[in-house]
Design an enzyme around this catalytic site. Structure first.
Site, mmCIF file in Angstrom:
data_model
loop_
_atom_site.group_PDB
_atom_site.id
_atom_site.type_symbol
_atom_site.label_atom_id
_atom_site.label_comp_id
_atom_site.label_asym_id
_atom_site.label_seq_id
_atom_site.Cartn_x
_atom_site.Cartn_y
_atom_site.Cartn_z
ATOM 1 N N ASP A 163 -19.477 27.043 -25.798
ATOM 2 C CA ASP A 163 -19.965 27.454 -24.470
ATOM 3 C C ASP A 163 -21.223 26.703 -24.038
ATOM 4 O O ASP A 163 -21.953 27.164 -23.172
ATOM 5 C CB ASP A 163 -20.189 28.973 -24.428
ATOM 6 C CG ASP A 163 -21.316 29.444 -25.333
ATOM 7 O OD1 ASP A 163 -21.845 28.630 -26.109
ATOM 8 O OD2 ASP A 163 -21.666 30.646 -25.252
ATOM 9 N N ARG B 118 -18.019 39.074 -20.585
ATOM 10 C CA ARG B 118 -19.270 39.009 -19.818
ATOM 11 C C ARG B 118 -19.120 38.145 -18.567
ATOM 12 O O ARG B 118 -19.945 38.208 -17.660
ATOM 13 C CB ARG B 118 -20.416 38.512 -20.702
ATOM 14 C CG ARG B 118 -20.861 39.583 -21.679
ATOM 15 C CD ARG B 118 -22.095 39.170 -22.420
ATOM 16 N NE ARG B 118 -23.242 39.002 -21.549
ATOM 17 C CZ ARG B 118 -24.349 38.319 -21.898
ATOM 18 N NH1 ARG B 118 -24.423 37.754 -23.076
ATOM 19 N NH2 ARG B 118 -25.352 38.228 -21.064
ATOM 20 N N ALA C 148 2.007 11.252 14.532
ATOM 21 C CA ALA C 148 1.308 12.544 14.500
ATOM 22 C C ALA C 148 2.312 13.676 14.359
ATOM 23 O O ALA C 148 3.330 13.710 15.045
ATOM 24 C CB ALA C 148 0.509 12.717 15.782
ATOM 25 N N ASN D 155 -33.746 28.000 -30.522
ATOM 26 C CA ASN D 155 -32.605 27.398 -31.204
ATOM 27 C C ASN D 155 -31.463 27.207 -30.201
ATOM 28 O O ASN D 155 -31.035 28.147 -29.542
ATOM 29 C CB ASN D 155 -32.161 28.349 -32.330
ATOM 30 C CG ASN D 155 -30.840 27.950 -32.947
ATOM 31 O OD1 ASN D 155 -30.556 26.770 -33.091
ATOM 32 N ND2 ASN D 155 -30.043 28.948 -33.317
ATOM 33 N N ALA E 183 -15.655 28.851 -30.951
ATOM 34 C CA ALA E 183 -15.158 29.143 -29.605
ATOM 35 C C ALA E 183 -14.483 30.503 -29.523
ATOM 36 O O ALA E 183 -13.716 30.774 -28.601
ATOM 37 C CB ALA E 183 -14.177 28.053 -29.181
ATOM 38 N N ALA E 184 -14.750 31.377 -30.520
ATOM 39 C CA ALA E 184 -14.121 32.701 -30.486
ATOM 40 C C ALA E 184 -14.783 33.553 -29.410
ATOM 41 O O ALA E 184 -15.978 33.436 -29.176
ATOM 42 C CB ALA E 184 -14.254 33.372 -31.854
ATOM 43 N N ASN F 200 -22.824 32.374 -20.596
ATOM 44 C CA ASN F 200 -22.322 33.713 -20.900
ATOM 45 C C ASN F 200 -21.887 34.466 -19.643
ATOM 46 O O ASN F 200 -21.150 35.438 -19.737
ATOM 47 C CB ASN F 200 -23.385 34.541 -21.626
ATOM 48 C CG ASN F 200 -23.608 34.046 -23.049
ATOM 49 O OD1 ASN F 200 -22.672 33.666 -23.740
ATOM 50 N ND2 ASN F 200 -24.850 34.029 -23.473
ATOM 51 N N SER G 146 10.685 10.314 18.646
ATOM 52 C CA SER G 146 9.813 11.495 18.543
ATOM 53 C C SER G 146 10.603 12.782 18.614
ATOM 54 O O SER G 146 11.570 12.887 19.364
ATOM 55 C CB SER G 146 8.817 11.497 19.699
ATOM 56 O OG SER G 146 8.007 10.370 19.600
ATOM 57 N N TYR H 170 11.432 21.125 0.848
ATOM 58 C CA TYR H 170 11.708 22.371 0.117
ATOM 59 C C TYR H 170 12.595 23.253 0.974
ATOM 60 O O TYR H 170 12.314 23.465 2.155
ATOM 61 C CB TYR H 170 10.365 23.052 -0.161
ATOM 62 C CG TYR H 170 10.440 24.331 -0.969
ATOM 63 C CD1 TYR H 170 11.062 24.358 -2.205
ATOM 64 C CD2 TYR H 170 9.852 25.503 -0.492
ATOM 65 C CE1 TYR H 170 11.101 25.521 -2.954
ATOM 66 C CE2 TYR H 170 9.882 26.673 -1.233
ATOM 67 C CZ TYR H 170 10.511 26.685 -2.468
ATOM 68 O OH TYR H 170 10.543 27.839 -3.202
#
Ligand code: UD1
Ligand code: MG
Length: 452
Positions: A108, A18, A366, A173, A12-13, A230, A409, A373
Site C-alpha cells: 500500500d 478502511r 458529421a 518507520n 499485501a494482505a 489506508n 447523407s 451492435y
C-alpha cells in the site's frame, strides 16, 4: 562483480474496509495502475531477483493482479492477520532458499522508487544486517517512531506503545526494510508478540539486531515517497503526488502542456517529440501519442495509439482498441472504440466509430454512425480508402464500403457498397410550389403569424 541475489517480500494482505470498498486495498488505482502494481514495478527485477507476495485468504483477485504485473511472482497466503512479522514468515519457504538480500515492502505504498530499494541494498553491501527506511513525517500520528542514538536505530516504537516523549519524535518507520539474507530468518523468527495489540511487529527486528551485536542503519527518504494508503483521502493524495511526477516527466520529455495541473496521465503513457496536450485532458492506461500530435481540451483517451501529427478533440473520446494513423483528425464529440483509422482519415464531428477499419484519407461526415451492435453481438464495418460517408449516415454492420465509394447523407446502409459506387438510401424529395404559403393561410385564416 557478480550481482547480489535478492528476494523481495511484498505484504499485501487485507481487505478494503478502511477504504469503505469491496475491492481489496492494494487493488485501488493510482494513475491507472493498482497500488500493488506500482510497488511491484519498483522492487528489484532480473535474473537474481526473486519476488514473493503475501495475500490474505480468499484474495484471488490480488494474486491475479500480482501475476499480471510480475508473472514470475510466487504468492503466499497469510491465514490469520497476526502482524507484519507474521506476514513475512508466510513466505518462509522463499526466504529459506537464502538470497543475499531480503527486502520487505508494503503493497500500500505505491510511490516508492527503485532507487530507494537500491540505497537500502547498498547499506547491506556496506556491512549492515538491517537497513530501515525512515522519513520525517509532517504529522507522525499512527506511524512507528524510529528511536536513534547518533544515526543508529535502537528501536522502533509503534504509536500504540509510544510514550508522550516518543510520540513527539517525527522520524518514522516507512515500513520498507532490507535484511542480510543470511541472518533474516533467525532475526524475524525471534520476534514475539508481547505488545498491546498481541501482534508480531516486524519493527521489533531493530532491537533484536542490536541485541545480536549486528549493525542496523536508517536510510532516510521523503514523506511523499512512502505515503501508506489506508483511506480514500490518502488515495487521492497519492494520486496528486503521482500526477505531479508524471507531468514533470512529460514536460522533461518535451511535451507541451499549457496547464499541466489540469492534465491527467497514466503511469504508462508514452510520448513522441513535440506533442501538445491542451488543458483538461484525461489519459487512462495504455496510451501512446506519437510525434507532433495535438490533443485538444476535454478529450478522454484510454488504451489507444495516436499517430504522428494526428489532431484529437476538443471533446473526443477514444476508447480501448483505437489506433489512429498519421494526420488523422478526430473532432468534437467523436467516439471511437476497437477501430483502426488509417493515415489522413477525418471524422471531425459527432460520430461513433466502433469495430471499424477505415482506409486512408476517407472522410466521415458529421453525425455518421457505425451501428456495430444489434443487442446480441458486435459486428465489424470496413470502409475502403478515399471513401466519403455523408452526414448522418448509419452503417449497419457487418457491412463493407468500397474504396472511393460515396454514401449520400442520411442513408441507412445495410448492404455492401462496391468500390467507387454511390449509395443512397432515402425517399425521394417532394416539392409543392406555394405549399408553405397555403399551409400558413390554412392555419391563420389570413392573420399575421405570431412566430411562436
Ligand atoms: C506499519 C509499521 C509502522 C510504520 C507503518 C508505515 C509494523 C508493526 N508497523 O504500521 O512502524 O510506521 O507501517 O506505514 O510493521 N500486513 C499483512 N499482514 C498483517 C499485517 C499487515 O500483510 O498481519 C500488511 C498490510 O497489508 C500492509 C502492511 O503489512 O500492506 C502494513 O500493515 P499496516 O497494518 O498498515 O501497518 P501500520 O499499522 O500502518
Ligand atoms: Mg499502514
Amino acid at each position: 562483480m557478480t550481482a547480489r541475489s535478492s528476494l523481495t517480500v511484498v505484504l499485501a494482505a487485507g481487505e478494503g474496509t478502511r477504504m469503505r470498498s469491496a475491492t481489496p486495498k492494494v487493488l485501488h488505482p493510482v494513475a491507472g495502475e493498482s497500488l500493488l502494481a506500482h510497488v511491484l514495478a519498483a522492487v528489484p527485477k532480473g535474473a537474481e531477483a526473486a519476488l514473493a507476495v503475501v495475500v490474505g485468504p480468499d484474495q484471488a483477485a490480488v494474486v491475479q493482479e500480482a501475476k499480471r504485473a510480475r508473472p514470475e511472482v510466487q504468492t503466499f497466503v497469510q491465514h490469520e492477520r497476526l502482524g507484519t512479522a507474521h506476514a513475512v514468515l508466510a513466505a518462509r519457504e522463499a526466504i529459506a532458499r537464502g538470497a543475499d538480500d531480503l527486502l520487505v515492502a508494503f503493497g500500500d505504498t505505491p510511490l516508492i522508487s527503485a532507487q530507494t530499494f537500491a540505497r537500502l541494498r547498498a547499506a547491506l553491501t556496506d556491512g549492515a544486517a538491517l537497513a530501515v527506511l525512515g522519513f520525517r513525517a509532517v504529522d507522525p500520528t499512527g506511524y512507528g517512531r524510529l528511536l536513534v542514538e547518533g544515526n543508529r536505530p535502537v528501536a522502533i516504537r509503534e504509536h500504540a506503545e509510544a510514550s508522550t516523549a516518543e510520540r513527539a519524535i517525527n522520524l518514522c518507520n516507512a515500513g520498507v526494510m532490507a535484511f542480510d539474507g543470511a541472518r533474516a530468518l533467525e532475526i524475524i523468527e525471534s520476534i514475539g508478540n508481547a505488545n498491546s495489540r498481541r501482534e508480531y511487529y516486524l519493527t521489533d527486528a531493530v532491537g533484536i539486531v542490536r541485541d545480536l551485536g549486528l549493525e542496523a542503519v536508517v536510510i532516510e527518504t521523503s514523506e511523499d515517497e512512502v505515503r501508506g494508503i489506508n483511506t480514500k483521502a490518502q488515495l487521492a493524495e497519492a494520486e496528486q503526488v503521482m500526477q505531479a511526477r508524471l507531468r514533470q516527466a512529460a514536460l522533461d520529455a518535451g511535451v507541451t502542456m499549457i496547464a499541466p495541473e489540469t492534465v491527467y496521465l497514466a503511469a504508462d503513457t508514452t510520448f513522441g517529440k513535440d506533442v501538445t496536450i491542451e488543458p483538461f485532458v484525461v489519459i487512462g492506461p495504455g496510451v501512446s501519442i506519437a510525434d507532433g500530435a495535438v490533443i485538444h481540451s476535454f478529450s478522454h483517451i484510454v488504451q489507444s495509439s495516436i499517430g504522428k501529427q494526428a489532431l484529437v478533440g476538443p471533446f473526443a473520446r477514444l476508447r480501448p482498441g483505437t489506433s489512429l494513423g498519421e494526420r488523422v483528425r478526430i473532432g468534437n464529440f467523436v467516439e471511437t472504440k476497437a477501430s483502426v483509422l488509417d493515415a489522413g482519415v477525418k471524422a471531425n464531428h459527432l460520430s461513433y466509430i466502433g469495430n471499424t477499419h477505415i482506409g486512408a484519407n476517407s472522410n466521415i461526415g458529421a453525425g455518421a454512425i457505425t451501428c456495430n451492435y444489434d443487442g446480441f453481438g458486435k459486428y465489424t464495418t470496413e470502409i475502403g480508402e478515399g471513401a466519403f460517408v455523408g452526414t448522418n449516415s448509419s452503417l449497419v454492420a457487418p457491412v463493407k464500403i468500397g474504396k472511393g465509394a460515396y454514401i449520400g447523407s442520411g442513408s441507412v446502409i445495410t448492404r455492401d457498397v462496391p468500390d467507387d459506387a454511390m449509395a443512397m438510401e432515402r425517399t425521394a424529395q417532394t416539392i409543392r410550389e406555394g405549399g408553405a404559403a397555403r399551409y400558413r393561410e390554412a392555419k391563420t385564416g389570413g392573420k399575421k403569424p405570431t412566430n411562436g
